[in-house]
Scaffold this motif. Structure first.
Motif, PDB file in Angstrom:
ATOM      1  N   PHE A   1       0.838  -1.211   0.000  1.00 11.47           N
ATOM      2  CA  PHE A   1       0.000   0.000   0.000  1.00 11.47           C
ATOM      3  C   PHE A   1       0.868   1.255   0.000  1.00 11.47           C
ATOM      4  CE2 PHE A   1      -3.777  -2.193   2.326  1.00 11.47           C
ATOM      5  CZ  PHE A   1      -4.221  -2.691   1.121  1.00 11.47           C
ATOM      6  N   TRP A   2       1.873   1.288   0.879  1.00 13.63           N
ATOM      7  CA  TRP A   2       2.720   2.480   0.984  1.00 13.63           C
ATOM      8  C   TRP A   2       3.499   2.703  -0.311  1.00 13.63           C
ATOM      9  CZ3 TRP A   2       7.614   4.300   0.514  1.00 13.63           C
ATOM     10  CH2 TRP A   2       7.896   5.543   1.100  1.00 13.63           C
ATOM     11  N   LEU A   3       4.065   1.647  -0.859  1.00 11.46           N
ATOM     12  CA  LEU A   3       4.827   1.785  -2.102  1.00 11.46           C
ATOM     13  C   LEU A   3       3.925   2.261  -3.240  1.00 11.46           C
ATOM     14  CD1 LEU A   3       6.957  -1.489  -1.817  1.00 11.46           C
ATOM     15  CD2 LEU A   3       7.791   0.857  -1.537  1.00 11.46           C
ATOM     16  N   PHE A   4       2.673   1.819  -3.245  1.00 11.79           N
ATOM     17  CA  PHE A   4       1.715   2.256  -4.249  1.00 11.79           C
ATOM     18  C   PHE A   4       1.392   3.746  -4.083  1.00 11.79           C
ATOM     19  CE2 PHE A   4      -2.593   2.976  -5.779  1.00 11.79           C
ATOM     20  CZ  PHE A   4      -2.603   2.343  -7.005  1.00 11.79           C
ATOM     21  N   LEU A   5       1.119   4.154  -2.859  1.00 19.60           N
ATOM     22  CA  LEU A   5       0.771   5.557  -2.597  1.00 19.60           C
ATOM     23  C   LEU A   5       1.923   6.505  -2.922  1.00 19.60           C
ATOM     24  CD1 LEU A   5      -1.102   5.271   0.846  1.00 19.60           C
ATOM     25  CD2 LEU A   5      -2.131   5.814  -1.373  1.00 19.60           C
ATOM     26  N   ASN A   6       3.138   6.026  -2.784  1.00 16.96           N
ATOM     27  CA  ASN A   6       4.308   6.890  -2.945  1.00 16.96           C
ATOM     28  C   ASN A   6       5.069   6.640  -4.239  1.00 16.96           C
ATOM     29  OD1 ASN A   6       4.831   8.431  -0.149  1.00 16.96           O
ATOM     30  ND2 ASN A   6       3.944   6.425   0.282  1.00 16.96           N
ATOM     31  N   TRP A   7       4.400   6.052  -5.202  1.00 16.75           N
ATOM     32  CA  TRP A   7       5.040   5.763  -6.494  1.00 16.75           C
ATOM     33  C   TRP A   7       5.646   7.035  -7.074  1.00 16.75           C
ATOM     34  CZ3 TRP A   7       5.835   1.325  -9.277  1.00 16.75           C
ATOM     35  CH2 TRP A   7       6.224   1.476 -10.610  1.00 16.75           C
ATOM     36  N   GLY A   8       6.911   6.937  -7.461  1.00 20.89           N
ATOM     37  CA  GLY A   8       7.608   8.065  -8.058  1.00 20.89           C
ATOM     38  C   GLY A   8       8.262   8.985  -7.059  1.00 20.89           C
ATOM     39  N   GLY A   9       8.060   8.761  -5.756  1.00 20.21           N
ATOM     40  CA  GLY A   9       8.637   9.649  -4.748  1.00 20.21           C
ATOM     41  C   GLY A   9       9.566   8.955  -3.776  1.00 20.21           C
ATOM     42  N   TYR A  10      10.048   7.761  -4.140  1.00 18.61           N
ATOM     43  CA  TYR A  10      10.862   6.964  -3.212  1.00 18.61           C
ATOM     44  C   TYR A  10      12.173   7.647  -2.826  1.00 18.61           C
ATOM     45  CZ  TYR A  10       7.754   3.215  -4.846  1.00 18.61           C
ATOM     46  OH  TYR A  10       6.667   2.446  -5.183  1.00 18.61           O
ATOM     47  N   THR A  11      12.732   8.458  -3.732  1.00 17.32           N
ATOM     48  CA  THR A  11      14.031   9.098  -3.464  1.00 17.32           C
ATOM     49  C   THR A  11      13.891  10.610  -3.285  1.00 17.32           C
ATOM     50  OG1 THR A  11      14.456   9.277  -5.851  1.00 17.32           O
ATOM     51  CG2 THR A  11      15.255   7.291  -4.728  1.00 17.32           C
ATOM     52  N   LYS A  12      12.696  11.060  -2.929  1.00 16.49           N
ATOM     53  CA  LYS A  12      12.425  12.494  -2.809  1.00 16.49           C
ATOM     54  C   LYS A  12      13.320  13.152  -1.779  1.00 16.49           C
ATOM     55  CE  LYS A  12       8.580  15.686  -1.943  1.00 16.49           C
ATOM     56  NZ  LYS A  12       7.116  15.764  -1.655  1.00 16.49           N
ATOM     57  N   ASN A  13      13.516  12.490  -0.652  1.00 17.31           N
ATOM     58  CA  ASN A  13      14.409  12.996   0.393  1.00 17.31           C
ATOM     59  C   ASN A  13      14.845  11.812   1.256  1.00 17.31           C
ATOM     60  OD1 ASN A  13      12.201  12.525   2.257  1.00 17.31           O
ATOM     61  ND2 ASN A  13      11.350  14.508   1.625  1.00 17.31           N
ATOM     62  N   SER A  14      15.668  12.094   2.266  1.00 15.07           N
ATOM     63  CA  SER A  14      16.192  11.007   3.090  1.00 15.07           C
ATOM     64  C   SER A  14      15.089  10.286   3.855  1.00 15.07           C
ATOM     65  CB  SER A  14      17.242  11.554   4.069  1.00 15.07           C
ATOM     66  OG  SER A  14      16.673  12.555   4.907  1.00 15.07           O
ATOM     67  N   ARG A  15      14.075  11.025   4.272  1.00 13.77           N
ATOM     68  CA  ARG A  15      12.956  10.410   4.989  1.00 13.77           C
ATOM     69  C   ARG A  15      12.218   9.429   4.089  1.00 13.77           C
ATOM     70  NH1 ARG A  15       7.526  11.875   5.410  1.00 13.77           N
ATOM     71  NH2 ARG A  15       6.473  11.133   7.306  1.00 13.77           N
ATOM     72  N   LYS A  16      11.978   9.850   2.840  1.00 13.98           N
ATOM     73  CA  LYS A  16      11.297   8.970   1.896  1.00 13.98           C
ATOM     74  C   LYS A  16      12.125   7.728   1.606  1.00 13.98           C
ATOM     75  CE  LYS A  16       7.461  11.113   1.065  1.00 13.98           C
ATOM     76  NZ  LYS A  16       6.178  10.503   1.493  1.00 13.98           N
ATOM     77  N   MET A  17      13.425   7.891   1.476  1.00 12.46           N
ATOM     78  CA  MET A  17      14.271   6.738   1.191  1.00 12.46           C
ATOM     79  C   MET A  17      14.261   5.763   2.361  1.00 12.46           C
ATOM     80  SD  MET A  17      17.537   8.217  -0.976  1.00 12.46           S
ATOM     81  CE  MET A  17      17.926   9.602   0.111  1.00 12.46           C
ATOM     82  N   SER A  18      14.255   6.302   3.592  1.00 14.11           N
ATOM     83  CA  SER A  18      14.200   5.433   4.771  1.00 14.11           C
ATOM     84  C   SER A  18      12.873   4.682   4.832  1.00 14.11           C
ATOM     85  CB  SER A  18      14.388   6.263   6.046  1.00 14.11           C
ATOM     86  OG  SER A  18      15.650   6.894   6.056  1.00 14.11           O
TER      87      SER A  18
END
Length: 479
Positions: free
Chosen positions: A420-437
């Motif tokens: 679910f989380w990966l789906f909601l955040n598609w395209g934003g995985y490397t947006k910042n350090s928090r997103k990458m974590s």
């Protein structure tokens, strides 16, 4: 022709998209690719409106008011559903793998379950029309076309229903064991099963969760009293004389069966979408979740450690059987409300899924028509009849429940929340350090679902093969 890019995932029934960071969610749901929302909406694929609309959208105008739960009432239902049969097996888990390993697993899986439940709340906020896991499956698979969307809906819907029916069956079986214990096997166990079937069905006749929420308070008091009595009694009897083990030498199969028992204890997530759908303020779900997780994790931790510390390696499962026969009878008597009410909640959620699939978008959702009332009664009776047949047909039910828990609970409680989380955040995985974590965390959560599912299936299948005994449709209870 509409694009099948994963960025085009919202349904026509979803509200206008907002940036998730600004709306309090954890990922860029909405304008994931920087497109203008109105322009993106114009290229959405047409959908089957009867299935992709809020099933309670016009509830205010109907005879049946679904959105009636305060956050604390929702939390009490979640507590009653979750803290039921699972807690009764946890002391034996510590007997299998040792106090240290068991305590770490109970606490860590509880913490992870809190996060995975929070992600389910995020997904529901992003897609308010989602009422169950089947709807969520449709959302996840929709970017790959209508056929994939239908497959996603049916696969997750079937998985949810099968898991709920087997959970219902476990409550009928526990009811049978309880009555057999209280009456010293005064009559055939099948009779107790039939009585349980009728009782569970009657309590499932109300179509909304509001009435169930009041019963849930009684359920919590019931299981708390039964477990507290067991802890006090076993502490006084002290059969282990202080001989418990911090660690145990155990086979892989036995160790992982213990893990599946703990997973089952946190297996309430399958119904969270349904609970949120009937809240007055769905945005308060996080408060309900926190109260649930504080309650269940602390009760599991304390009860498991205390009962194992005084009961030792010979502690029984269910744990209520670990004390003297008279005390065990009193404990089972106290546990009757939670055996019934928690089973009723599972039955309600299973029936509500089928009912919504049939009547979504029609007047029968919010009206007390003959068709609506009759259909609800028929659906609930059919589900409880199937659950009763399963409970009577499978003598080694604990091992089979571990199999079903591995196959479904591992996903509904852990793995699917990562997806679910990966789906909601598609395209934003490397947006910042928090997103990458968070991306790493949710990939790990998904892999955790795969791991528990795969290894749990192996361990439970091995146990069923090695330990198969007993006979189905017998007047003697096989515990």
């Amino acid at each position: 022709m509409a694009s099948r890019s994963p960025t085009l995932r919202a349904s026509v029934a979803d509200p206008p998209e907002k940036d998730v960071e600004k709306s309090g969610l954890d990922g860029p749901h909405g304008s994931l690719d920087g497109q203008d929302p109105e322009k993106r909406d114009s290229v959405k694929r047409p959908r089957k409106a009867s299935q992709n609309v809020d099933p309670f959208g016009d509830a205010e105008e109907g005879d049946v008011q679904y959105r009636s739960l305060e956050w604390w009432q929702c939390s009490m239902i979640m507590i009653a559903e979750t803290i039921s049969l699972g807690i009764l097996s946890l002391p034996s888990v510590l007997a299998s793998i040792g106090m240290v390993g068991g305590a770490i697993l109970i606490a860590s899986l509880g913490i992870i379950a809190t996060y995975s439940g929070y992600v389910i709340g995020q997904f529901k906020r992003a897609h308010p029309w989602v009422h169950n896991m089947a709807d969520a499956g449709a959302v996840l698979f929709a970017p790959w076309g209508h056929t994939a969307e239908a497959i996603g809906r049916e696969v997750l819907g079937a998985a949810q229903t099968i898991f709920l029916i087997f959970s219902m069956a476990s409550h009928i079986l526990t009811w049978t064991i309880c009555l057999d214990t209280l009456t010293d096997s005064a009559t055939c166990a099948i009779v107790w099963g039939v009585i349980g079937l009728v009782l569970f069905w009657i309590f499932d006749l109300p179509r909304t969760l509001l009435k169930v929420s009041w019963l849930s308070i009684a359920s919590f008091i019931s299981i708390f009293s039964a477990v507290l009595l067991t802890m006090v009694a076993i502490g006084i009897e002290n059969p282990s004389q202080g001989r418990f083990k911090a660690t145990q030498s155990v086979t892989f199969q036995a160790a992982f069966l213990s893990v599946t028992n703990i997973v089952f204890a946190y297996a309430g997530h399958v119904a969270f979408f349904s609970f949120i759908s009937e809240m007055k303020k769905p945005q308060d779900f996080t408060k309900a979740l926190i109260l649930l997780q504080i309650s269940d994790t602390s009760m599991y931790f304390i009860a498991a450690l205390v009962i194992y510390a005084y009961g030792g390696d010979d502690v029984e499962s269910p744990a209520l059987s670990s004390t003297a026969p008279t005390v065990a009878k009193v404990a089972y008597g106290l546990a009757i409300p939670t055996i019934i009410i928690a089973g009723v909640i599972y039955g309600h959620v299973a029936a509500k899924y089928i009912y919504v699939r049939i009547f979504r978008g029609t007047k029968h959702m919010g009206k007390r028509t003959w068709l609506a009332v009759g259909s609800w009664a028929g659906i609930t009776l059919a589900l409880w009849t199937v659950a009763w047949i399963i409970a009577e047909s499978i003598p080694d039910f604990n091992d089979l429940l571990a199999l079903i828990s591995s196959l479904f609970a591992a996903w509904f409680t852990y793995g699917i929340s990562g997806i679910f989380w990966l789906f909601l955040n598609w395209g934003g995985y490397t947006k910042n350090s928090r997103k990458m974590s968070l991306t790493a965390v949710n990939i790990g959560l998904t892999l955790m679902g795969f791991g528990i599912c795969g290894m749990g299936l192996y361990a439970s299948g091995y146990a069923i093969h090695k330990e198969s005994k007993g006979s189905s449709w017998s007047c003697t209870v096989s515990e």
